[in-house]
Design a protein around this motif. Structure first.
Motif: not given
Length: 130
Positions: A8-29
């Motif tokens: 399974s991949p593990h994604v690293t996101i730089s920046g916990a602004g709106p775009a980073g948070l929404l991306t992390a939530i989507h990937l989490s789901n």
């Protein structure tokens, strides 16, 4: 080591602004774990990023697609924008124009706070602050 298709991949996101948070939530789901890296050790509600965002239909549908909780949380924290108000500095006259499709107004800090609360409830999103 060669990655396999069963890993399974593990994604690293730089920046916990709106775009980073929404991306992390989507990937989490989708079952994909993420780590969010944010330079700031804590949110600053009075920073230079304390502006108001008005989300239209595409913005609201993006929140809904990532996680229905996102749209609900942002709607609770924000306010519906049904009008655009114009002020003429020369005459002092004010005009109001109704919007065909109401927008959702929210400050950036409140948007981040709403999305971060949801992201922290997910079991597979890690935060690295500071």
């Amino acid at each position: 080591m060669t990655p396999s298709l069963t890993t399974s991949p593990h994604v690293t996101i730089s920046g916990a602004g709106p775009a980073g948070l929404l991306t992390a939530i989507h990937l989490s789901n989708l079952g994909i774990p993420t780590t969010l890296f944010e330079r700031s050790p804590q949110p600053d509600p009075w920073s230079s990023k304390s502006y108001t965002i008005v989300l239209g239909e595409k913005g609201k549908s993006s929140l809904q697609a990532a996680d229905p909780q996102c749209l609900d949380a942002v709607m609770d924290a924000g306010a519906e924008r049904k009008f655009v108000h114009l002020f003429d500095g020369g005459t002092g006259e004010t005009k109001s124009m109704s919007k065909a499709v109401p927008g959702l107004g929210i400050t950036r800090p409140l948007l981040v706070e709403s999305l971060e609360r949801i992201a922290r409830e997910k079991g597979n999103i890690q935060f690295r602050l500071g």
